[in-house]
Structures are given as structure tokens and as C-alpha cells.
Design a protein around this motif. Structure first.
Motif, PDB file in Angstrom:
ATOM      1  N   GLY A   1      83.531  83.327  37.093  1.00  0.00           N
ATOM      2  CA  GLY A   1      84.703  82.735  37.734  1.00  0.00           C
ATOM      3  C   GLY A   1      84.491  81.331  38.249  1.00  0.00           C
ATOM      4  O   GLY A   1      83.857  80.497  37.594  1.00  0.00           O
ATOM      5  N   PRO A   2      85.022  81.046  39.471  1.00  0.00           N
ATOM      6  CA  PRO A   2      84.928  79.691  40.027  1.00  0.00           C
ATOM      7  C   PRO A   2      83.489  79.200  40.191  1.00  0.00           C
ATOM      8  O   PRO A   2      83.214  78.021  39.982  1.00  0.00           O
ATOM      9  N   ALA A   3      82.581  80.094  40.535  1.00  0.00           N
ATOM     10  CA  ALA A   3      81.176  79.694  40.705  1.00  0.00           C
ATOM     11  C   ALA A   3      80.593  79.225  39.368  1.00  0.00           C
ATOM     12  O   ALA A   3      79.839  78.251  39.323  1.00  0.00           O
ATOM     13  N   LEU A   4      80.957  79.884  38.290  1.00  0.00           N
ATOM     14  CA  LEU A   4      80.482  79.481  36.966  1.00  0.00           C
ATOM     15  C   LEU A   4      81.090  78.135  36.579  1.00  0.00           C
ATOM     16  O   LEU A   4      80.381  77.243  36.098  1.00  0.00           O
ATOM     17  N   ARG A   5      82.373  77.962  36.803  1.00  0.00           N
ATOM     18  CA  ARG A   5      83.011  76.684  36.494  1.00  0.00           C
ATOM     19  C   ARG A   5      82.363  75.550  37.279  1.00  0.00           C
ATOM     20  O   ARG A   5      82.105  74.473  36.755  1.00  0.00           O
ATOM     21  N   HIS A   6      82.068  75.807  38.561  1.00  0.00           N
ATOM     22  CA  HIS A   6      81.415  74.793  39.391  1.00  0.00           C
ATOM     23  C   HIS A   6      80.015  74.464  38.862  1.00  0.00           C
ATOM     24  O   HIS A   6      79.634  73.293  38.769  1.00  0.00           O
ATOM     25  N   ALA A   7      79.233  75.494  38.518  1.00  0.00           N
ATOM     26  CA  ALA A   7      77.870  75.273  38.019  1.00  0.00           C
ATOM     27  C   ALA A   7      77.892  74.453  36.734  1.00  0.00           C
ATOM     28  O   ALA A   7      77.086  73.535  36.564  1.00  0.00           O
ATOM     29  N   LEU A   8      78.820  74.757  35.845  1.00  0.00           N
ATOM     30  CA  LEU A   8      78.907  74.009  34.588  1.00  0.00           C
ATOM     31  C   LEU A   8      79.331  72.563  34.831  1.00  0.00           C
ATOM     32  O   LEU A   8      78.778  71.641  34.236  1.00  0.00           O
ATOM     33  N   ALA A   9      80.284  72.360  35.738  1.00  0.00           N
ATOM     34  CA  ALA A   9      80.728  70.990  36.042  1.00  0.00           C
ATOM     35  C   ALA A   9      79.611  70.193  36.710  1.00  0.00           C
ATOM     36  O   ALA A   9      79.389  69.024  36.392  1.00  0.00           O
ATOM     37  N   ALA A  10      78.887  70.813  37.633  1.00  0.00           N
ATOM     38  CA  ALA A  10      77.810  70.127  38.350  1.00  0.00           C
ATOM     39  C   ALA A  10      76.658  69.768  37.421  1.00  0.00           C
ATOM     40  O   ALA A  10      75.968  68.769  37.632  1.00  0.00           O
ATOM     41  N   ALA A  11      76.452  70.563  36.387  1.00  0.00           N
ATOM     42  CA  ALA A  11      75.349  70.311  35.449  1.00  0.00           C
ATOM     43  C   ALA A  11      75.583  69.034  34.648  1.00  0.00           C
ATOM     44  O   ALA A  11      74.628  68.405  34.207  1.00  0.00           O
ATOM     45  N   GLY A  12      76.817  68.664  34.456  1.00  0.00           N
ATOM     46  CA  GLY A  12      77.105  67.474  33.665  1.00  0.00           C
ATOM     47  C   GLY A  12      76.704  67.624  32.211  1.00  0.00           C
ATOM     48  O   GLY A  12      76.456  66.651  31.513  1.00  0.00           O
ATOM     49  N   ALA A  13      76.635  68.857  31.767  1.00  0.00           N
ATOM     50  CA  ALA A  13      76.201  69.137  30.399  1.00  0.00           C
ATOM     51  C   ALA A  13      77.325  68.880  29.407  1.00  0.00           C
ATOM     52  O   ALA A  13      78.495  69.110  29.705  1.00  0.00           O
ATOM     53  N   THR A  14      76.934  68.416  28.230  1.00  0.00           N
ATOM     54  CA  THR A  14      77.902  68.201  27.160  1.00  0.00           C
ATOM     55  C   THR A  14      77.871  69.339  26.148  1.00  0.00           C
ATOM     56  O   THR A  14      78.714  69.399  25.266  1.00  0.00           O
TER      57      THR A  14
END
Length: 117
Positions: free
Chosen positions: A96-109
Motif C-alpha cells: 500500500g502507501p508504505a510501498l509507494r513511499h519506499a519506491l518513490a524515495a528510492a528514486g529508482a527507474t
């Protein structure tokens, strides 16, 4: 002492040295599976080539990794290190939101995961 060297000795450097000197020595045990340094070197090289071709990964390209604990995780980590790609480890239990946040914070492409994730 090793960290004061320029450039510093990395974990990848240490792994490669062991793989050259002791390719048949056991490195990983996962359940009944046993993987040697040589085997892990070979599999991570294959993964690195596949990532370059299929994902167009280049040095500096951040990759989020959402994989369960298995030897594949080690091969992917080494492959990304060989390519010079920073790896953002994402916990497979996050949703959920925690996963979306982790992916956004990673800055991964790019994202590496199993079909079940």
C-alpha cells in the motif's frame, strides 16, 4: 586499512577475488541447495548481461529490488553492483502507501521483482 585505499576495496572486489582463487568453495547454502563462488560469479554475470540488454541498465541507474530471500537475490545484487547500479532494497512485506513511499524515495527507474510480488 582497505577503506583508506583509493579507490576503496568494495564487497564486490572481495567477492571477485574469492571467486578467482576458490571457485569451487561453497558460498551459499539455501535449503538443500549449495552454491559455489564460481557458480554465483557465473550466474551474476549472466544476470548482469541480461539486465544490460533487456532493461538497458547503465552505471548510476538506480534499481528497486523487491525479491524474497533466495539465491536469486544474491545474484541480482552482485549483477547490479557489477553494472554500477545502486540497489534500493524494498521489503517484500511492505504494501500500500508504505510501498509507494519506499519506491518513490528510492528514486529508482527500474523495479526487479518476482511475478508473485
Amino acid at each position: 586499512r582497505r577503506l583508506r585505499r583509493h579507490p576503496p576495496v568494495t564487497l564486490l572486489d572481495v567477492f571477485r577475488a574469492h571467486a578467482r582463487r576458490r571457485p569451487r568453495r561453497a558460498l551459499l547454502r539455501f535449503g538443500a541447495e549449495l552454491h559455489t563462488y564460481g557458480e554465483v560469479e557465473e550466474r551474476s554475470n549472466r544476470a548482469a548481461r541480461a539486465f544490460q540488454r533487456r532493461l538497458a541498465l547503465r552505471p548510476g541507474c538506480a534499481v528497486a529490488v523487491l525479491l524474497p530471500n533466495s539465491p536469486v537475490y544474491v545474484w541480482c545484487w552482485l549483477a547490479l553492483a557489477k553494472l554500477g547500479c545502486p540497489m534500493a532494497c524494498i521489503n517484500t512485506g511492505v504494501r500500500g502507501p508504505a510501498l509507494r513511499h519506499a519506491l518513490a524515495a528510492a528514486g529508482a527507474t527500474r523495479l526487479l521483482s518476482t511475478p508473485g510480488e
